[in-house]
Scaffold this motif. Sequence first.
Motif, PDB file in Angstrom:
ATOM      1  N   TYR A  85     -26.699  56.217  10.059  1.00  0.00           N
ATOM      2  CA  TYR A  85     -26.705  55.137  11.073  1.00  0.00           C
ATOM      3  C   TYR A  85     -27.901  55.191  12.003  1.00  0.00           C
ATOM      4  N   CYS A  86     -28.632  56.302  12.005  1.00  0.00           N
ATOM      5  CA  CYS A  86     -29.577  56.576  13.089  1.00  0.00           C
ATOM      6  C   CYS A  86     -31.022  56.213  12.736  1.00  0.00           C
ATOM      7  N   GLU A 133     -18.708  61.934  16.516  1.00  0.00           N
ATOM      8  CA  GLU A 133     -19.060  60.653  15.871  1.00  0.00           C
ATOM      9  C   GLU A 133     -17.828  59.875  15.397  1.00  0.00           C
ATOM     10  N   ARG A 191     -19.527  70.630  12.646  1.00  0.00           N
ATOM     11  CA  ARG A 191     -19.658  69.966  13.948  1.00  0.00           C
ATOM     12  C   ARG A 191     -18.492  70.361  14.861  1.00  0.00           C
ATOM     13  N   LEU A 222     -32.787  54.631  18.320  1.00  0.00           N
ATOM     14  CA  LEU A 222     -31.662  54.986  17.458  1.00  0.00           C
ATOM     15  C   LEU A 222     -31.106  53.738  16.809  1.00  0.00           C
ATOM     16  N   TYR A 223     -31.259  52.614  17.521  1.00  0.00           N
ATOM     17  CA  TYR A 223     -30.725  51.330  17.051  1.00  0.00           C
ATOM     18  C   TYR A 223     -31.634  50.217  17.555  1.00  0.00           C
ATOM     19  N   VAL A 250     -24.476  50.471  17.117  1.00  0.00           N
ATOM     20  CA  VAL A 250     -25.414  49.352  17.111  1.00  0.00           C
ATOM     21  C   VAL A 250     -26.289  49.494  15.866  1.00  0.00           C
ATOM     22  N   SER A 275     -28.280  67.854  24.750  1.00  0.00           N
ATOM     23  CA  SER A 275     -27.737  67.055  23.656  1.00  0.00           C
ATOM     24  C   SER A 275     -28.693  67.257  22.489  1.00  0.00           C
ATOM     25  N   SER A 311     -32.821  65.388  21.932  1.00  0.00           N
ATOM     26  CA  SER A 311     -33.838  65.245  20.881  1.00  0.00           C
ATOM     27  C   SER A 311     -33.161  65.139  19.528  1.00  0.00           C
ATOM     28  N   ARG A 369     -21.478  64.672  20.102  1.00  0.00           N
ATOM     29  CA  ARG A 369     -20.480  63.704  19.638  1.00  0.00           C
ATOM     30  C   ARG A 369     -19.922  64.120  18.286  1.00  0.00           C
ATOM     31  N   PRO A 413     -20.693  51.822  21.645  1.00  0.00           N
ATOM     32  CA  PRO A 413     -20.609  51.007  20.436  1.00  0.00           C
ATOM     33  C   PRO A 413     -21.654  51.430  19.409  1.00  0.00           C
ATOM     34  N   MET A 456     -18.869  56.922  17.869  1.00  0.00           N
ATOM     35  CA  MET A 456     -19.417  55.572  17.831  1.00  0.00           C
ATOM     36  C   MET A 456     -18.250  54.624  17.582  1.00  0.00           C
TER      37      MET A 456
HETATM   38  N1  SAM Z   1     -29.536  64.803  17.376  1.00  0.00           N
HETATM   39  C1  SAM Z   1     -28.508  65.062  18.297  1.00  0.00           C
HETATM   40  C2  SAM Z   1     -27.139  64.709  17.738  1.00  0.00           C
HETATM   41  O1  SAM Z   1     -27.079  63.961  16.761  1.00  0.00           O
HETATM   42  O2  SAM Z   1     -26.140  65.167  18.299  1.00  0.00           O
HETATM   43  C3  SAM Z   1     -28.711  64.345  19.634  1.00  0.00           C
HETATM   44  C4  SAM Z   1     -29.434  63.061  19.580  1.00  0.00           C
HETATM   45  S1  SAM Z   1     -28.583  61.769  18.713  1.00  0.00           S
HETATM   46  C5  SAM Z   1     -29.802  60.556  18.650  1.00  0.00           C
HETATM   47  C6  SAM Z   1     -27.424  61.226  19.947  1.00  0.00           C
HETATM   48  C7  SAM Z   1     -26.381  60.238  19.499  1.00  0.00           C
HETATM   49  O3  SAM Z   1     -26.971  59.003  19.155  1.00  0.00           O
HETATM   50  C8  SAM Z   1     -25.596  60.594  18.268  1.00  0.00           C
HETATM   51  O4  SAM Z   1     -24.570  61.500  18.553  1.00  0.00           O
HETATM   52  C9  SAM Z   1     -25.084  59.215  17.810  1.00  0.00           C
HETATM   53  O5  SAM Z   1     -23.725  59.010  18.189  1.00  0.00           O
HETATM   54  C10 SAM Z   1     -25.957  58.239  18.565  1.00  0.00           C
HETATM   55  N2  SAM Z   1     -26.508  57.213  17.661  1.00  0.00           N
HETATM   56  C11 SAM Z   1     -27.348  57.384  16.637  1.00  0.00           C
HETATM   57  N3  SAM Z   1     -27.535  56.229  15.981  1.00  0.00           N
HETATM   58  C12 SAM Z   1     -26.764  55.304  16.604  1.00  0.00           C
HETATM   59  C13 SAM Z   1     -26.511  53.910  16.390  1.00  0.00           C
HETATM   60  N4  SAM Z   1     -27.073  53.252  15.374  1.00  0.00           N
HETATM   61  N5  SAM Z   1     -25.656  53.271  17.218  1.00  0.00           N
HETATM   62  C14 SAM Z   1     -25.081  53.939  18.255  1.00  0.00           C
HETATM   63  N6  SAM Z   1     -25.282  55.234  18.505  1.00  0.00           N
HETATM   64  C15 SAM Z   1     -26.110  55.918  17.689  1.00  0.00           C
END
Ligand code: SAM
Length: 349
Positions: free
Chosen positions: A55-56, A151, A171, A301-302, A222, A126, A94, A149, A220, A190
């Motif tokens: 998703y990221c 997730e 996790r 991230l989104y 995204v 985080s 990060s 998270r 949410p 999420m």
């Molecule tokens: N890399 C670490 C981790 O994953 O725990 C911390 C940074 S990560 C970018 C933080 C949070 O971004 C993730 O736990 C995830 O829930 C959220 N995230 C990533 N992609 C996303 C998306 N498309 N929509 C909403 N939240 C998102």
Amino acid sequence: MNRDDLIKLLSLTDENQIEELFKKAYQIKQEFVGTKVYYRGIIEFSNYCVKDCYYCGIRKSNSSVDRFMMTKEEILEAAKWAYDEKFGSLVLQSGERIDREYIDFVTDIIKEIKKIGDGSLGITLSLGEQTEESYKKWFEAGAHRYLLRIETSNRELYQKLHPESHLFDERLNCLKTLKKLGFQTGTGVMIGLPEQTIEDLANDLIFFKEMDIDMIGMGPYVLHQETPLAKKVNRFDSRKQLLMGLKMIAVARVFLKDVNVASTTALQALDPLGREKGLQAGANIIMPNIGAVTYRKAYQLYDNKPCLDESAGICKTCFEGRVEVIGESVGYGEWGDSPHFKNRDKTKN
Ligand code: SAM
Ligand code: SF4
């Protein structure tokens, strides 16, 4: 409240009833955590990531991302700014890395931040899944909160959102380790993921309760166009995502009462007033971005990430206005620790 009660609240569609839910959540927030909003200035210091969450936007396989790592000086400059502006705490976030160089870099940064104002800045990390040894190092260096998270608490769904090598149990174990080490521990999910049901969301809330979690950082889901998960979404409905995000905040407040709940950036990606709405639905934490504007675009991230061009100073003033408009105040210079952490029995992890 049992699972059925949670499902019933999360399923509300009548506008008046939803309004009632938000009001109830707000009353409970006033009673258990007050109406001071606490800032966590977030520094998204690197988008290098060894993981490939479907998703990221900054997942390892997204080759269109310009990778960056802020220097120690840049991070400390942002932290110093946060201190001067009386932010009580900051968040270091990060992509995930577990190599020695990175672990030592973070340890050093934490120690340096603790020197600013004689340890007056609270530090939340985080930084994903790490070994117990690394978590311990960072705790001893001075970080005292950690956000990881889960997730989704649905294992099958978790596996569909991640490559096989990313394990739900790993996790989960990380969360347990963080609590054992004495971190104020935050988790979240999420909301509105493809294939996620209302029952899943109710189970997520029960998971938070059973894990005796201190802080909730959920928002949410995204869409990010350049991710595998985007292909599973036929029509992305921002309004629906926002509403479910707000309902989850409200039900979490009603159910868990004394935990810190963040009004996350993803809410604002869906609605310019999303974060205020989150506060009015029961959240009490806001995480203004205080990293350099230069790097923001590379940490998406989104899609539609808000405040891409606003400097930390503009973000602060803008948030202050937003908080005042809804009749609340900012807890300047305070850590704003989770009352739940203070109340919980530390001998039981
Ligand atoms: N890399 C670490 C981790 O994953 O725990 C911390 C940074 S990560 C970018 C933080 C949070 O971004 C993730 O736990 C995830 O829930 C959220 N995230 C990533 N992609 C996303 C998306 N498309 N929509 C909403 N939240 C998102
Ligand atoms: Fe990496 Fe975190 Fe994004 Fe997963 S959610 S790809 S671990 S930055």
